[in-house]
Design a protein around this motif. Structure first.
Motif, PDB file in Angstrom:
ATOM      1  N   VAL A  41      12.655  11.333   7.416  1.00 30.54           N
ATOM      2  CA  VAL A  41      11.365  10.905   7.715  1.00 30.54           C
ATOM      3  C   VAL A  41      11.167  10.048   6.207  1.00 30.54           C
ATOM      4  N   VAL A  42      11.419  10.378   5.295  1.00 31.94           N
ATOM      5  CA  VAL A  42      10.983   9.786   4.008  1.00 31.94           C
ATOM      6  C   VAL A  42      11.886   8.457   3.634  1.00 31.94           C
ATOM      7  N   SER A  89       4.486   9.598   2.617  1.00 30.62           N
ATOM      8  CA  SER A  89       5.551   8.925   3.479  1.00 30.62           C
ATOM      9  C   SER A  89       4.829   8.494   4.901  1.00 30.62           C
ATOM     10  N   LEU A  90       4.119   9.269   5.359  1.00 31.12           N
ATOM     11  CA  LEU A  90       3.654   9.014   6.686  1.00 31.12           C
ATOM     12  C   LEU A  90       2.311   8.249   6.708  1.00 31.12           C
ATOM     13  N   PHE A  91       1.439   8.430   5.572  1.00 29.26           N
ATOM     14  CA  PHE A  91       0.105   7.798   5.688  1.00 29.26           C
ATOM     15  C   PHE A  91      -0.252   6.828   4.442  1.00 29.26           C
ATOM     16  N   TRP A  92       0.752   6.648   3.402  1.00 28.81           N
ATOM     17  CA  TRP A  92       0.397   5.761   2.302  1.00 28.81           C
ATOM     18  C   TRP A  92       1.023   4.469   2.433  1.00 28.81           C
ATOM     19  N   ARG A  93       0.666   3.443   2.909  1.00 28.45           N
ATOM     20  CA  ARG A  93       1.406   2.188   2.803  1.00 28.45           C
ATOM     21  C   ARG A  93       2.108   1.706   1.597  1.00 28.45           C
ATOM     22  N   ASP A  94       1.601   1.954   0.454  1.00 28.91           N
ATOM     23  CA  ASP A  94       2.150   1.525  -0.946  1.00 28.91           C
ATOM     24  C   ASP A  94       3.166   2.543  -1.435  1.00 28.91           C
TER      25      ASP A  94
END
Length: 530
Positions: free
Chosen positions: A111-112, A435-440
């Motif tokens: 995922v990451v 990883s799933l929710f932070w764009r930066d």
């Protein structure tokens, strides 16, 4: 225990081992030998089958033996484990299950790594997954040792030691021969047995008190030696501010840790779609919720029927409360009913340990092979296949877990699992959510997040009263206790999130907008998912 107890329980142990080995052998003859088959069972399981398997993975020796024992010893405060373990599934259902199934392939690192530099992220996540798994395995080993020691009279250290070795050897056989498919079917069989056993005991406890729950609680309070304090908060976690902070720390670890457990996350890859993953969690919540309600009845029932002192005298950590309760409910020592019920419960608990151990070992060996070894293989060229490495890793991890299980055999199994949850919540959950929710989010942020949670969590455990400085510690005669809390979650979980944020904002790497957009679409829609 009498010879009848020993013989009947050993026959039932042997029957379960024979059935599970037969399943493993059958699966090993019918598998294709691919990585997808070994790690994910070919992604062929239905939501109901996977839901039962998830429940089987989660309802461990800590649940059946440890939680009931803690409730029998500490009353209301022991219930925190039941509540925390159950509430944790809401985090899994709403934040993790479907997104992880869409984004990953076999492990958390998938995922990451989908939007980061693969090698450093895989090495960090793989290391963390193995650390969590080994801690969890130790708890199961301790449960197995306590159970068989009780069966053989409660005095044989040699029996406990050989039991730990035997469980470790069996788990290596299950994983190396059968992979995920065999492990899943063993979990399903075990979940059915455990639910049936817990239900039967709960019905017998309530029948003993004619369905009067208040009467059972009053009797538990009277038998505990603490009176009404037994039914109120504070018996274990209310003596001073350190104990209260430990209460908060444990609660955070239990609620947030499940979403970071490698062997739970790997279960979402055994179904064909994200929708099936979500439905699997719904099935598992129903089973797990029912089970944890029953552990509350069993814990207070053990206090009411046996008395807290009797539970503590059998095993100081309370791990043998449920088998002793079964013996009494069946008619007492020497009776046929007591012998049969004790043997059945002991066999179910032993089956629980074997099944959970197999699932954890598979997840940790997958992390070693798919994350750690594969990263090195890509750098240095040709090498052995991932599946071959996973089988060797299962043996090595089994040996480490056996050694630590022998060392920690006098600690409560639920307490040990609480430490594993704290490490999972500190190291795995922050990097997963970022990883799933932070764009930066960047590669440095991911690596710092994992190590920023993992290192403090492990270090604080080593410097806590669990390891030294108290009579109940692993090394009671040494004292290098500098951290007052028994569970590190209150400190290490925020540190994991903080390290991930700090690593990202100080990184020179530009966030990959395209990869984030691709991951977001894939996570939310399933487009392109394996």
């Amino acid at each position: 225990m009498t010879g009848d107890h020993q013989m009947l329980a050993l026959v039932l142990f042997s029957a379960f081992i024979a059935v599970t080995l037969a399943i493993t052998t059958w699966v090993s003859r019918n598998r294709r030998g691919s990585a997808e088959e070994f790690y994910a069972g070919g992604r062929l399981f239905s939501p109901m089958e996977n839901g039962f398997a998830i429940a089987g993975d989660y309802m461990s020796a800590a649940s059946f033996l440890g939680i009931s024992g803690l409730i029998a010893l500490y009353g209301y405060d022991g219930m925190l484990y039941s509540v925390g373990f159950l509430v944790a599934w809401l985090v899994v259902l709403f934040l993790v299950a479907e997104l992880v199934r869409n984004c990953g392939r076999f492990t958390l690192a998938d995922v990451v790594a989908s939007r980061m530099s693969e090698r450093p992220v895989r090495i960090a996540s793989g290391t963390s997954s193995v650390a969590v798994s080994v801690l969890y395995l130790v708890a199961q080993m301790v449960g197995a040792g306590s159970l068989v020691a009780l069966l053989l009279g409660g005095t044989s250290d040699a029996a406990r030691s050989w039991t730990v070795v035997g469980v470790g050897a069996l788990m290596v056989v299950y994983v190396s021969m059968g992979g995920m498919r065999a492990t899943t079917w063993i979990q399903i069989v075990k979940a059915v047995l455990l639910m049936a056993g817990a239900t039967a005991l709960t019905v017998l406890v309530l029948t003993r008190f004619h369905g009067d729950v208040n009467g059972m609680l009053d009797s538990a309070a009277a038998q505990s030696g603490h009176g009404k304090d037994f039914l109120s908060p504070g018996l274990r976690y209310g003596t001073d501010w350190t104990a209260r902070l430990d209460f908060i720390s444990l609660g955070l670890a239990l609620v947030l840790g499940t979403a970071g457990l490698p062997h739970i996350l790997s279960r979402f890859y055994t179904v064909p779609t994200a929708r099936a993953a979500r439905r699997s969690v719904v099935w598992s919540i129903g089973l797990i919720g029912s089970f944890y309600l029953m552990t509350i009845v069993l814990g207070f029932g053990a206090a009411a029927i046996l008395g807290t002192d009797a539970v503590r005298s059998s095993n100081a950590a309370g791990n043998t409360a449920v088998p002793l309760l079964a013996l009494d409910l069946g008619g007492g020592a020497g009776s046929t009913g007591g012998t049969v019920l004790f043997a059945v419960v002991a066999a179910v608990a032993f089956a629980t340990i074997l099944a959970v151990v197999a699932g954890i070992t598979l997840a940790s060996s997958a992390s070693v092979a798919h994350d750690l070894y594969a990263s090195l293989k890509r750098r240095h060229g040709k090498g052995y296949s991932e599946v071959a490495v996973a089988r060797v890793a299962a043996a090595v991890i089994g040996a480490v877990a056996i050694a630590l299980g022998l060392l920690a055999r006098d600690l409560n199994v639920a307490f040990l699992v609480g430490l594993a949850f704290a490490v999972a919540a500190s190291a795995n959950l922050p990097v997963l959510l970022y990883s799933l929710f932070w764009r930066d989010f960047t590669t440095r942020g991911a690596v710092w997040s994992v190590y920023g949670g993992l290192v403090p969590a492990v270090l604080l455990v080593l410097l806590s009263p669990v390891v030294s400085g108290s009579p109940e510690a692993l090394f009671p005669h040494l004292d290098f206790q500098y951290f007052p809390l028994q569970n590190p979650g209150l400190v290490s979980i925020p540190l994991g999130f903080l390290a991930g944020w700090l690593g990202t904002v100080t990184s020179a790497e530009e966030p990959n907008e395209a990869k984030h957009a691709e991951t977001e679409v894939r996570a939310l829609t399933g487009a392109g998912a394996v």
